[in-house]
Design a protein around this motif. Structure first.
Motif, mmCIF file in Angstrom:
data_model
loop_
_atom_site.group_PDB
_atom_site.id
_atom_site.type_symbol
_atom_site.label_atom_id
_atom_site.label_comp_id
_atom_site.label_asym_id
_atom_site.label_seq_id
_atom_site.Cartn_x
_atom_site.Cartn_y
_atom_site.Cartn_z
ATOM 1 N N SER A 1 0.832 -1.206 0.000
ATOM 2 C CA SER A 1 0.000 0.000 0.000
ATOM 3 C C SER A 1 0.862 1.251 0.000
ATOM 4 C CB SER A 1 -0.931 0.004 1.223
ATOM 5 O OG SER A 1 -1.854 -1.057 1.162
ATOM 6 N N ALA A 2 1.950 1.238 0.782
ATOM 7 C CA ALA A 2 2.845 2.395 0.854
ATOM 8 C C ALA A 2 3.484 2.666 -0.504
ATOM 9 C CB ALA A 2 3.914 2.161 1.909
ATOM 10 N N VAL A 3 3.911 1.592 -1.183
ATOM 11 C CA VAL A 3 4.530 1.751 -2.501
ATOM 12 C C VAL A 3 3.518 2.277 -3.508
ATOM 13 C CG1 VAL A 3 5.572 0.534 -4.447
ATOM 14 C CG2 VAL A 3 6.308 0.020 -2.117
ATOM 15 N N GLU A 4 2.317 1.704 -3.497
ATOM 16 C CA GLU A 4 1.291 2.133 -4.447
ATOM 17 C C GLU A 4 0.907 3.598 -4.218
ATOM 18 O OE1 GLU A 4 -3.199 0.892 -5.992
ATOM 19 O OE2 GLU A 4 -2.153 -0.356 -4.510
ATOM 20 N N ASP A 5 0.780 3.994 -2.942
ATOM 21 C CA ASP A 5 0.441 5.390 -2.634
ATOM 22 C C ASP A 5 1.552 6.327 -3.085
ATOM 23 O OD1 ASP A 5 -1.911 4.541 -1.506
ATOM 24 O OD2 ASP A 5 -1.217 4.674 0.568
ATOM 25 N N GLY A 6 2.804 5.933 -2.837
ATOM 26 C CA GLY A 6 3.931 6.785 -3.210
ATOM 27 C C GLY A 6 4.144 6.861 -4.707
ATOM 28 N N ALA A 7 3.984 5.727 -5.385
ATOM 29 C CA ALA A 7 4.216 5.682 -6.835
ATOM 30 C C ALA A 7 3.035 6.242 -7.617
ATOM 31 C CB ALA A 7 4.495 4.248 -7.276
ATOM 32 N N GLY A 8 1.850 6.136 -7.038
ATOM 33 C CA GLY A 8 0.661 6.603 -7.726
ATOM 34 C C GLY A 8 0.164 5.651 -8.792
ATOM 35 N N ARG A 9 0.717 4.434 -8.795
ATOM 36 C CA ARG A 9 0.320 3.442 -9.797
ATOM 37 C C ARG A 9 0.802 2.067 -9.333
ATOM 38 N NH1 ARG A 9 5.157 5.491 -11.003
ATOM 39 N NH2 ARG A 9 6.687 4.284 -12.192
ATOM 40 N N ASP A 10 0.278 1.038 -9.967
ATOM 41 C CA ASP A 10 0.762 -0.304 -9.693
ATOM 42 C C ASP A 10 2.124 -0.491 -10.345
ATOM 43 O OD1 ASP A 10 -1.489 -1.067 -8.273
ATOM 44 O OD2 ASP A 10 -2.547 -1.745 -10.061
ATOM 45 N N LEU A 11 3.042 -1.124 -9.624
ATOM 46 C CA LEU A 11 4.369 -1.403 -10.163
ATOM 47 C C LEU A 11 4.595 -2.914 -10.224
ATOM 48 C CD1 LEU A 11 6.549 1.177 -8.167
ATOM 49 C CD2 LEU A 11 5.725 1.385 -10.521
ATOM 50 N N PRO A 12 5.311 -3.401 -11.247
ATOM 51 C CA PRO A 12 5.679 -4.821 -11.260
ATOM 52 C C PRO A 12 6.400 -5.177 -9.965
ATOM 53 C CG PRO A 12 6.226 -3.787 -13.361
ATOM 54 C CD PRO A 12 5.830 -2.677 -12.427
ATOM 55 N N THR A 13 5.925 -6.232 -9.313
ATOM 56 C CA THR A 13 6.431 -6.563 -7.977
ATOM 57 C C THR A 13 6.835 -8.024 -7.876
ATOM 58 O OG1 THR A 13 5.031 -4.871 -6.951
ATOM 59 C CG2 THR A 13 5.880 -6.595 -5.511
ATOM 60 N N MET A 14 8.037 -8.236 -7.342
ATOM 61 C CA MET A 14 8.511 -9.578 -7.015
ATOM 62 C C MET A 14 8.485 -9.728 -5.498
ATOM 63 S SD MET A 14 9.774 -12.603 -7.497
ATOM 64 C CE MET A 14 10.150 -12.670 -9.250
ATOM 65 N N LEU A 15 7.710 -10.679 -5.005
ATOM 66 C CA LEU A 15 7.615 -10.962 -3.582
ATOM 67 C C LEU A 15 8.545 -12.119 -3.243
ATOM 68 C CD1 LEU A 15 6.171 -10.533 -0.825
ATOM 69 C CD2 LEU A 15 4.473 -12.204 -1.597
ATOM 70 N N CYS A 16 9.443 -11.901 -2.271
ATOM 71 C CA CYS A 16 10.419 -12.927 -1.896
ATOM 72 C C CYS A 16 10.304 -13.275 -0.420
ATOM 73 C CB CYS A 16 11.843 -12.447 -2.182
ATOM 74 S SG CYS A 16 12.226 -12.210 -3.925
ATOM 75 N N GLY A 17 10.168 -14.558 -0.147
ATOM 76 C CA GLY A 17 10.241 -15.055 1.219
ATOM 77 C C GLY A 17 11.678 -15.438 1.508
ATOM 78 N N ASN A 18 12.420 -14.561 2.165
ATOM 79 C CA ASN A 18 13.851 -14.760 2.367
ATOM 80 C C ASN A 18 14.132 -15.613 3.609
ATOM 81 O OD1 ASN A 18 16.540 -14.290 1.500
ATOM 82 N ND2 ASN A 18 16.779 -12.683 3.029
ATOM 83 N N LYS A 19 15.387 -16.019 3.763
ATOM 84 C CA LYS A 19 15.881 -16.876 4.850
ATOM 85 C C LYS A 19 15.273 -18.274 4.791
ATOM 86 C CE LYS A 19 16.811 -12.893 7.820
ATOM 87 N NZ LYS A 19 16.805 -12.335 9.185
ATOM 88 N N LEU A 20 15.083 -18.760 3.577
ATOM 89 C CA LEU A 20 14.546 -20.099 3.367
ATOM 90 C C LEU A 20 15.385 -21.164 4.063
ATOM 91 C CD1 LEU A 20 12.636 -22.077 1.875
ATOM 92 C CD2 LEU A 20 14.151 -21.878 -0.119
ATOM 93 N N ASP A 21 16.703 -20.964 4.096
ATOM 94 C CA ASP A 21 17.601 -21.955 4.689
ATOM 95 C C ASP A 21 17.384 -22.132 6.190
ATOM 96 O OD1 ASP A 21 20.053 -20.075 6.046
ATOM 97 O OD2 ASP A 21 18.879 -19.167 4.444
ATOM 98 N N MET A 22 16.732 -21.163 6.853
ATOM 99 C CA MET A 22 16.558 -21.196 8.300
ATOM 100 C C MET A 22 15.174 -21.665 8.742
ATOM 101 S SD MET A 22 18.396 -17.549 9.183
ATOM 102 C CE MET A 22 17.909 -17.634 10.914
ATOM 103 N N ARG A 23 14.248 -21.848 7.789
ATOM 104 C CA ARG A 23 12.854 -22.090 8.172
ATOM 105 C C ARG A 23 12.657 -23.408 8.916
ATOM 106 N NH1 ARG A 23 8.631 -21.382 3.569
ATOM 107 N NH2 ARG A 23 9.685 -23.218 2.746
ATOM 108 N N GLU A 24 13.244 -24.464 8.419
ATOM 109 C CA GLU A 24 13.033 -25.768 9.050
ATOM 110 C C GLU A 24 13.539 -25.770 10.488
ATOM 111 O OE1 GLU A 24 14.144 -30.502 8.336
ATOM 112 O OE2 GLU A 24 14.504 -29.024 6.745
#
Length: 212
Positions: free
Chosen positions: A105-128
């Motif tokens: 929401s913060a990005v959309e409000d600041g940019a004033g438009r939808d932007l191509p977005t890559m969502l990353c779940g980081n620290k995969l090696d630590m999850r287990e």
């Protein structure tokens, strides 16, 4: 076609809560380095990554933003100049995942438009290991579900091991190319009333089909 059209450059904003590994991911991406202890980013830092997408040179300028609340107003000033978003959460820390929509929401409000977005779940090696110690972790299914709901691309990453680091920026670059080509086609249609020639027919500059 002008020669400079074959060298695309995009500005990407790297956002997410403090401690999710934004700087570590950036260091792995740009320098292939990982340090177990990183100093928190203060304000905004930037690095450049050049890659080849389907034979085409693409330069990505990545702005690494501070996740702390007191620096978020500084980060927001960069959103309106961004072409795309790399949004991280820590898959071993549920709260960072719950805050993803707020960042969107913060990005959309600041940019004033939808932007191509890559969502990353980081620290995969630590999850287990984290799950064994009773931490509330975020599953792959939860990440995929949120990405589908928000129309993002999604990957799970490990800055420590290098898992999916190149893939996440490569996929985002493909999204940026397609978004720019779609915008050019729409503008051409508005100006002429006719659909422009297919930009994928043998030219050096072309987008790729976006898949979820």
């Amino acid at each position: 076609m002008d020669e400079d059209e074959c060298d695309r450059m995009y500005k990407v904003i790297l956002v997410g809560d403090s401690g999710v590994g934004k700087t570590s991911l950036l260091m792995r991406l740009c320098k292939n380095e990982f340090k177990s202890s990183m100093t928190a980013t203060l304000g905004v830092d930037s690095h450049t990554k050049t890659l080849t997408v389907e034979g085409q040179p693409v330069t990505i300028q990545i702005w690494d933003t501070a996740g702390q609340e007191r620096f978020r107003s500084i980060a927001r000033s960069y959103f309106r100049r961004a072409d795309g978003v790399l949004l991280l959460y820590d898959c071993t820390y549920e709260n960072s995942f719950l805050n993803v929509r707020e960042w969107m929401s913060a990005v959309e409000d600041g940019a004033g438009r939808d932007l191509p977005t890559m969502l990353c779940g980081n620290k995969l090696d630590m999850r287990e290991t984290s799950a064994k110690y009773g931490k509330r972790c975020v599953s792959t299914e939860q990440g995929k579900k949120l990405a589908n709901e928000t129309k993002c691309r999604f990957l799970e990453t490990s800055a420590k091991l290098g898992t999916n680091i190149d893939e996440c920026i490569h996929d985002l670059a493909k999204m940026l190319l397609k978004a720019e080509d779609d915008e050019k086609q729409q503008l051409a249609f508005q100006l002429t009333g006719e659909a422009p020639p297919n930009v994928n027919n043998g030219h050096c500059c072309h987008g790729s089909k976006s898949t979820s």
